[in-house]
Motif scaffolding. Structure first.
Motif, short mmCIF file in Angstrom:
data_model
loop_
_atom_site.label_atom_id
_atom_site.label_comp_id
_atom_site.label_asym_id
_atom_site.label_seq_id
_atom_site.Cartn_x
_atom_site.Cartn_y
_atom_site.Cartn_z
N ILE A 598 4.39 2.14 0.74
CA ILE A 598 3.46 2.03 2.24
C ILE A 598 2.67 1.66 2.37
N ASP A 599 1.57 2.39 2.03
CA ASP A 599 -0.02 1.58 2.24
C ASP A 599 0.11 0.53 1.71
N THR A 600 -0.01 -0.15 0.56
CA THR A 600 0.08 -1.53 0.30
C THR A 600 1.13 -2.23 1.05
N SER A 602 1.51 -2.39 4.31
CA SER A 602 0.93 -1.95 5.19
C SER A 602 0.02 -3.30 4.92
N SER A 603 -1.10 -3.27 3.85
CA SER A 603 -1.85 -3.62 3.74
C SER A 603 -1.84 -5.21 4.43
N HIS A 604 -0.40 -5.98 2.72
CA HIS A 604 -0.33 -7.27 2.75
C HIS A 604 0.08 -7.97 4.56
N ILE A 605 0.77 -6.69 4.78
CA ILE A 605 1.01 -7.19 6.46
C ILE A 605 -0.21 -6.62 7.06
N PHE A 640 4.20 -8.87 -0.49
CA PHE A 640 4.70 -7.78 1.18
C PHE A 640 6.38 -7.80 0.27
N GLU A 641 6.89 -8.61 0.20
CA GLU A 641 8.07 -8.22 -0.08
C GLU A 641 8.36 -7.92 -1.12
#
Length: 727
Positions: A598-600, A602-605, A640-641
């Motif tokens: 989720i953290d990853t 979130s960083s991509h978004i 993100f995908e």
């Protein structure tokens, strides 16, 4: 027991004297009033008993504490007062008086407040104690047998009773003013005449009842059903059918004969009241005529003037009015005579039928005694059918039977004890551990209460309807019994009939007791209602007890916990708790594993949100797509995908865990402390999905470039994927 009382008589007299002195120091009238405010619940005020003297085998201490227990004794100068319900004319009061001596056989009573006595006295019986001027208010009483010699019954409105009036009552029981005017006499006669329709209605009612008894062959039916009942010749099943016939036929006969007896007694007393009024008014008219004659004679001896002529004319007019009233009185007497002639055969019929009814009652008792001796036969239903009411006491029997049914249930005691046990168990569970024996007692009590409720709930509902019907019948009965007094009070006819019909006197005594029955039944009904409410509260307390046990389950061994759960029937709660614990443990494991993903994501978004503003630049009037930014955007989106694809399985697991928790805990699930981490994780994923939706909307609003539109389609596909995960 008598020997002991005899030996200690001096001591008892000393203690009574001591209480007597205390009584003067602390007036009992105050104590009685204060006590009645507190204790007078469910007793309709009780009934006041006054006596000139009570003597017998009794315990002074118990009596002064309000517990009357006199196995043997007598009362002299007895007055029993019962205050009935308030009517539109005032509060009705019944006073029953007997000069005595009234013999007592095992009298037991409960006093409201503290009894009072004026002084001590000496009894002719050496073993007996004696008290004078005794007054107490009783809430209940029972006695094996009691006879009230020369009893009189007075029904009046409070404040207008014989004891409330200071004027003397004539020996013939007519309350006379010093004199009556012609207008007073006219009011009396018109009132008596107006009341005739009530007499006619009651006679017609009595005739219909008498005719129904004859037409329906009620007496013959009872006689025939009794003749058919032969315990030696008839099979048990058939015998039960015949016993039910006896019960039904006798009950119908008893109802109608009692109604006939009371109606004729009421009519008889109304007519007696009327005759007393006429006798009173006849004397008053004679007095007035004598006064007119004396006045005219005195006038004739005077010098004739206009004033004397006017006086003679006034006297002549008065004499004419009296003459007209005499004619009206003769008409009323003729009506009374007519009604008495109509009443006489009805009274004779009532007397004969009542005698037969009594004989049949006695025969039924003999049949019941024979049935009781057949112990080898299953005669319970037969004996129940033969348990009929005494003549004229069908209402009492119904009230008594209902009280017996209500007393048969132990629900009140069971729920109270259950509540005490649960409170004790809660204290144990909070401070240390719950004992298995106490858990067993709670479980057994709970099972007994549930069984009691399941068996009796339908009966309680039925009893509630029956009680309302019995109360209606009682009110109708009281209204009929009090009809003579009610009529004469309504028409403001000042007359008191001491020599009431014996049957009506007996019924006055009965209704006072029956009203107490009704009051006790209502109190019992309220107790059962409160017990049911207490049972509901106990179930809530049991749930809370289960929560405490589960909270401190580590204090118990598996065997203890299993046994307690079985006794308290909380196996379901324990199983739920185990399931919830496993759920939370697994869910937290999923949360720990999915948090980095989720953290990853979130960083991509965040990266996509940063690149978006630079995708398109406007130079002069031309929009230019920034290819480098687009490549960077697509690269970030691809990452993100990939993160979203990794989220799918754990997020679905978390969603499932929360769905199961909500099934277990219901509306309490969102507040459960140990579930907050899972809810927060799901909220973070939802937030990522919402941020993605904002990105898509902003991309879609940019100037049209086919490359951007292709990216939008890809992002919408990922959005759909996230939505399906979160569903």
């Amino acid at each position: 027991m008598k020997t002991n009382r005899k030996v200690h008589k001096r001591i008892f007299h000393f203690t009574i004297a001591l209480i007597f002195i205390i009584g003067f120091s602390c007036p009992s009238s105050i104590s009685l009033a204060q006590e009645e405010e507190v204790d007078d619940v469910g007793h309709s005020g009780g009934f006041i008993v006054k006596s000139e003297k009570i003597e017998g085998v009794m315990d002074a201490f118990e009596i002064m504490q309000g517990n009357v227990d006199i196995p043997e004794g007598q009362i002299t100068g007895l007055t029993i007062t019962k205050i009935l319900t308030e009517t539109e004319h005032g509060t009705l009061v019944i006073n029953i008086k007997s000069p005595g001596p009234v013999p007592l056989d095992d009298l037991r009573a409960k006093s409201i407040g503290l009894p009072f006595f004026a002084s001590l006295c000496e009894s002719e019986q050496e073993e007996w104690l004696c008290m004078e001027g005794v007054e107490m208010t009783l809430s209940e009483q029972s006695v094996n047998s009691i006879v009230l010699p020369n009893a009189t019954v007075e029904t009046c409105y409070e404040g207008q009773c014989e004891d409330d009036k200071e004027e003397e009552i004539e020996e013939m029981s007519i309350m006379l003013d010093e004199s009556k005017s012609v207008e007073d006499i006219e009011h009396d006669l018109n009132s008596v005449n107006a009341m005739m329709h009530v007499v006619e209605e009651q006679i017609e009612r009595a005739e219909e009842t008498d005719q129904a008894i004859t037409d329906d062959e009620q007496e013959e039916r009872v006689k025939q059903s009794l003749e058919n009942f032969d315990i030696n010749e008839i099979e048990l099943d058939e015998l039960e059918v015949i016993a039910n016939d006896i019960h039904n036929n006798y009950s119908t006969f008893n109802k109608h004969v009692s109604q006939l007896a009371l109606t004729t007694a009421v009519v008889d007393d109304i007519l007696k009241h009327m005759l007393l009024i006429l006798e009173q008014d006849e004397k008053e008219m004679t007095r007035l005529e004598n006064e007119i004659d004396e006045a005219n004679e005195a006038i004739s001896e005077q010098k004739q003037t206009q004033q004397t002529q006017e006086a003679l004319a006034e006297n002549e007019e008065l004499a004419k009015s009296i003459s007209n009233l005499k004619e009206l009185m003769m008409e009323i007497k003729d009506k009374i005579d007519k009604h008495q002639r109509a009443l006489h055969p009805l009274e004779k019929s009532s007397e004969i039928l009542t005698e037969k009814l009594t004989q049949y009652y006695e025969k039924i008792q003999l049949k019941a005694e024979k049935v009781d001796k057949l112990e080898e036969r299953d005669d319970k239903q037969i004996r129940k059918a033969l348990d009929v009411a005494e003549p004229g006491k069908d209402l009492e029997k119904q009230l008594s039977d209902m009280m017996q049914q209500m007393n048969d249930t132990d629900l009140v005691n069971l729920t109270t004890k259950h509540d005490q046990y649960i409170k004790e168990a809660s204290e144990q569970a909070k401070s240390s551990v719950l004992s298995v024996p106490l858990a067993k007692q709670i479980g057994q009590l709970d099972a007994r209460i549930e069984e009691n409720i399941n068996e009796e709930s339908a009966a309680w509902d039925e009893q509630s309807d029956q009680l309302s019907e019995l109360e209606r019948k009682f009110e109708e009965l009281v209204s009929l019994i009090q009809l003579p007094e009610t009529l004469f009070l309504e028409y403001k006819l000042n007359v008191l009939l001491e020599e009431k019909h014996d049957y009506r006197v007996e019924m006055f005594t009965n209704i006072s007791q029956w009203q107490q029955f009704l009051s006790d039944l209502k109190e019992k009904q309220e107790q059962i209602k409160n017990a049911l409410e207490q049972h509901e509260l106990n179930q809530t307390s049991l749930d809370k007890l289960a929560e405490v046990i589960i909270k401190y389950k580590q204090r118990y061994t598996v065997a203890e916990l299993t046994t307690i759960a079985q006794h308290l029937n909380i196996g379901t709660q324990l199983a739920r708790e185990r399931k919830l614990s496993e759920l939370i443990e697994n869910g937290n494991h999923v949360v720990n594993s999915v948090t980095p993903i989720i953290d990853t994501a979130s960083s991509h978004i965040e990266q996509l949100e940063a690149i978006l503003p630079g995708l398109v630049n406007k130079v002069m009037v031309v929009n230019l797509l920034q290819e480098d930014s687009l490549v960077e955007f697509k690269d970030a989106f691809a990452k993100f995908e990939q993160s979203v694809m990794k989220l799918e399985r754990p997020v679905k697991q978390l969603n499932n865990h929360l769905a199961i928790a909500e099934d277990l805990l219901g509306d309490q699930a969102p507040e459960h402390q140990e579930l907050q981490k899972m809810y927060a994780t799901m909220d973070t994923v939802t937030d990522i999905m919402n941020r993605l939706e904002v990105l898509i909307e902003e991309l879609d609003t940019l100037p049209y470039f086919s490359k951007i539109k292709d990216v939008v389609k890809e992002m919408q596909a990922v959005q759909t994927q996230l939505e399906s995960v979160l569903q």
